[in-house]
Design an enzyme around this catalytic site. Structure first.
Site, PDB file in Angstrom:
ATOM      1  N   ARG A 125     -18.357   3.847 -21.422  1.00 25.69           N
ATOM      2  CA  ARG A 125     -18.152   2.401 -21.183  1.00 25.69           C
ATOM      3  C   ARG A 125     -16.690   1.990 -21.138  1.00 25.69           C
ATOM      4  NH1 ARG A 125     -22.897   1.852 -24.403  1.00 25.69           N
ATOM      5  NH2 ARG A 125     -24.610   1.624 -22.951  1.00 25.69           N
ATOM      6  N   LYS A 170      -7.639  -1.565  -8.946  1.00 29.14           N
ATOM      7  CA  LYS A 170      -8.855  -1.371  -8.144  1.00 29.14           C
ATOM      8  C   LYS A 170      -9.236   0.092  -8.222  1.00 29.14           C
ATOM      9  CE  LYS A 170      -8.788  -4.890  -4.549  1.00 29.14           C
ATOM     10  NZ  LYS A 170      -8.673  -5.128  -3.090  1.00 29.14           N
ATOM     11  N   GLU A 202       1.694   1.234   4.738  1.00 22.84           N
ATOM     12  CA  GLU A 202       1.403   0.280   3.654  1.00 22.84           C
ATOM     13  C   GLU A 202       2.680  -0.461   3.252  1.00 22.84           C
ATOM     14  OE1 GLU A 202      -1.420  -0.782   2.152  1.00 22.84           O
ATOM     15  OE2 GLU A 202      -2.918   0.788   2.438  1.00 22.84           O
ATOM     16  N   LYS A 225       3.412  -6.013  -5.068  1.00 17.54           N
ATOM     17  CA  LYS A 225       2.052  -5.735  -5.545  1.00 17.54           C
ATOM     18  C   LYS A 225       1.867  -6.302  -6.954  1.00 17.54           C
ATOM     19  CE  LYS A 225      -1.991  -3.589  -5.243  1.00 17.54           C
ATOM     20  NZ  LYS A 225      -2.719  -2.413  -4.847  1.00 17.54           N
ATOM     21  N   GLU A 253      -9.042 -10.668  -6.822  1.00 16.01           N
ATOM     22  CA  GLU A 253      -9.098 -10.934  -5.381  1.00 16.01           C
ATOM     23  C   GLU A 253      -9.970 -12.139  -5.036  1.00 16.01           C
ATOM     24  OE1 GLU A 253      -9.221  -7.414  -2.721  1.00 16.01           O
ATOM     25  OE2 GLU A 253     -10.508  -8.653  -1.457  1.00 16.01           O
ATOM     26  N   ARG A 300      -4.711 -12.325  -3.702  1.00 13.50           N
ATOM     27  CA  ARG A 300      -4.764 -10.861  -3.548  1.00 13.50           C
ATOM     28  C   ARG A 300      -5.360 -10.446  -2.213  1.00 13.50           C
ATOM     29  NH1 ARG A 300      -6.072  -6.236  -8.096  1.00 13.50           N
ATOM     30  NH2 ARG A 300      -5.721  -4.483  -6.696  1.00 13.50           N
ATOM     31  N   ASN A 317      -5.031  -7.164   1.944  1.00  4.83           N
ATOM     32  CA  ASN A 317      -5.986  -6.530   2.868  1.00  4.83           C
ATOM     33  C   ASN A 317      -5.548  -6.638   4.324  1.00  4.83           C
ATOM     34  OD1 ASN A 317      -7.698  -5.831   0.769  1.00  4.83           O
ATOM     35  ND2 ASN A 317      -8.788  -7.780   0.846  1.00  4.83           N
ATOM     36  N   HIS A 346      -6.740  -4.068   6.761  1.00  4.08           N
ATOM     37  CA  HIS A 346      -7.811  -3.298   6.128  1.00  4.08           C
ATOM     38  C   HIS A 346      -9.197  -3.641   6.669  1.00  4.08           C
ATOM     39  CE1 HIS A 346      -4.549  -2.192   3.539  1.00  4.08           C
ATOM     40  NE2 HIS A 346      -5.304  -1.442   2.774  1.00  4.08           N
ATOM     41  N   HIS A 383     -10.787  -0.227   7.389  1.00  3.32           N
ATOM     42  CA  HIS A 383     -11.925   0.339   6.664  1.00  3.32           C
ATOM     43  C   HIS A 383     -13.069   0.669   7.618  1.00  3.32           C
ATOM     44  CE1 HIS A 383     -10.887  -1.329   2.377  1.00  3.32           C
ATOM     45  NE2 HIS A 383     -10.115  -0.328   2.745  1.00  3.32           N
ATOM     46  N   HIS A 408      -5.941   7.029   5.281  1.00  2.00           N
ATOM     47  CA  HIS A 408      -6.138   5.598   5.052  1.00  2.00           C
ATOM     48  C   HIS A 408      -5.013   4.759   5.686  1.00  2.00           C
ATOM     49  CE1 HIS A 408      -7.115   1.830   3.168  1.00  2.00           C
ATOM     50  NE2 HIS A 408      -5.962   1.819   2.522  1.00  2.00           N
TER      51      HIS A 408
END
Ligand code: GLY
Length: 357
Positions: free
Chosen positions: A117, A139, A181, A223, A233, A237, A241, A244, A248, A261
């Site tokens: 956990r 993330k 990036e 960042k 997000e 935030r 993206n 992205h 993606h 990526h």
């Protein structure tokens, strides 16, 4: 060298950019932590394991290997690692160190977030992409065949240790993929960083230390600032993206095997620029500047055989899609973007088609 504070509701931590820090990792691990589990890949360990281990002398640790590759960034590999932690004697005081590129950082963060956990994770990113993006911000996640990072958590690291020295051995293609990036960071929030990328191409490609350090520090600063203002997000935030949405979709459509990526993000940024032009959010001059900066660090693998229709279908299952509405991050000018939803499907189709040429 600089250190940047990330302040979220659950944790305050430092992302430190420092040449040679790879040999000093134990100084930044909490004394209260129990057994340390370093998650890495064979390649990273071969390139940097000796320096890392020498630095860790006296601090007991086990090294666990992830096979690497987006196509192996799956729940099954997380389970394998968790089993190895149990067999290695991990309890709730265990500490995970993610030592590798973005895939290792995402997987090790996810592992740490669900193991018993939740245990702590320290990120030590070894690719440019991970240093300027993936390792900072908490993330975590793994892919499903139906989409990228569709299983994941937010789990902020205890600290992020960034050593620009490690980039000297990074393969050229991976280095270039990370540069996209950095361009993203410039377009969304820093004209200064964008100008560095647009005007110092030779020095960037030659990995000149002063230029590399500057681009990493400025990207991490951005960042840290964005994540500190919106960890989960829900608002700001989302600007991270940029590129992205289509990126993606491209990765999933090609089964995570054709593009790195950052390369998929480069094509995605082009699609977003085309869309911003079509919607008259962006001047032709700024669009041209952004396109040229992206092309300066190319080429990316060809998009042959990828149909715009297929990518349109993929957009619907992206986790950025809410209530059936795809969101796009569109530049307004170099250094500023806006998040736009409810865009006409024909415009999206045309933008994707132009970017795939
Ligand atoms: N890579 C995008 C984010 O961290 O939000």
């Amino acid at each position: 060298m600089p250190a940047f504070v990330v302040q979220t509701p659950v944790r305050r931590y430092i992302a430190k950019v420092e040449r040679g820090i790879l040999g000093r990792v134990p100084y930044y691990l909490p004394d209260t932590a129990g057994k340390v589990f370093v998650v890495t890949t064979e390649d990273v360990w071969k390139a940097h394991g000796r320096i890392f281990s020498r630095g860790m002398a006296g601090r007991e640790h086990a090294v666990l290997f992830h096979p690497g590759g987006e196509e192996r960034k799956r729940l099954s590999t997380v389970e394998d690692l968790a089993v190895q932690m149990v067999e290695g004697g991990a309890d709730r005081t265990a500490l995970v160190v993610g030592f590798g590129g973005g895939i290792v950082n995402d997987v090790s963060g996810f592992l740490a977030s669900i193991f018993m956990r939740g245990v702590g994770v320290v990120q030590v990113p070894t690719t440019l992409l991970a240093q300027v993006d993936a390792a900072v911000g908490g993330k975590t996640g793994v892919n499903l065949t139906s989409g990228k990072n569709l299983i994941g958590t937010f789990h902020q690291p205890l600290t992020v240790l960034i050593d620009p020295e490690v980039l000297s051995t990074l393969p050229e293609r991976e280095y270039r993929a990370g540069l996209y990036e950095v361009i993203k960071c410039g377009v969304i929030r820093s004209e200064k960083l964008f100008r560095l990328m647009a005007t110092r191409v030779a020095a960037v490609l030659a990995r000149r230390a002063d230029v590399v350090d500057e681009m990493i520090a400025e990207s991490v600063r951005i960042k840290a600032e964005v994540v500190s203002s919106d960890e989960k997000e829900s608002d700001l935030r989302r600007i991270l993206n940029f590129g992205h949405t289509v990126g993606h979709a491209l990765e999933a459509e090609t089964a995570y095997s054709r593009f790195l990526h950052g390369e998929a993000v480069a094509i995605g940024m082009k699609a977003a620029v085309h869309l911003a032009l079509l919607m008259e959010h962006l001047s032709a001059d700024h669009a041209m500047e952004i396109m040229q900066a992206i092309d300066a660090y190319g080429p990316v693998p060809p998009t042959t055989g990828i149909a715009p229709e297929a990518l349109m279908g993929r957009l619907a299952s992206d986790k950025k899609t809410m209530h059936g509405q795809v969101h796009f991050v569109l530049p307004r000018k170099v250094g500023a973007v806006r998040v736009v939803t409810g865009i006409d499907q024909d415009l999206i189709y045309s933008a994707i088609k132009s970017a795939l040429r």
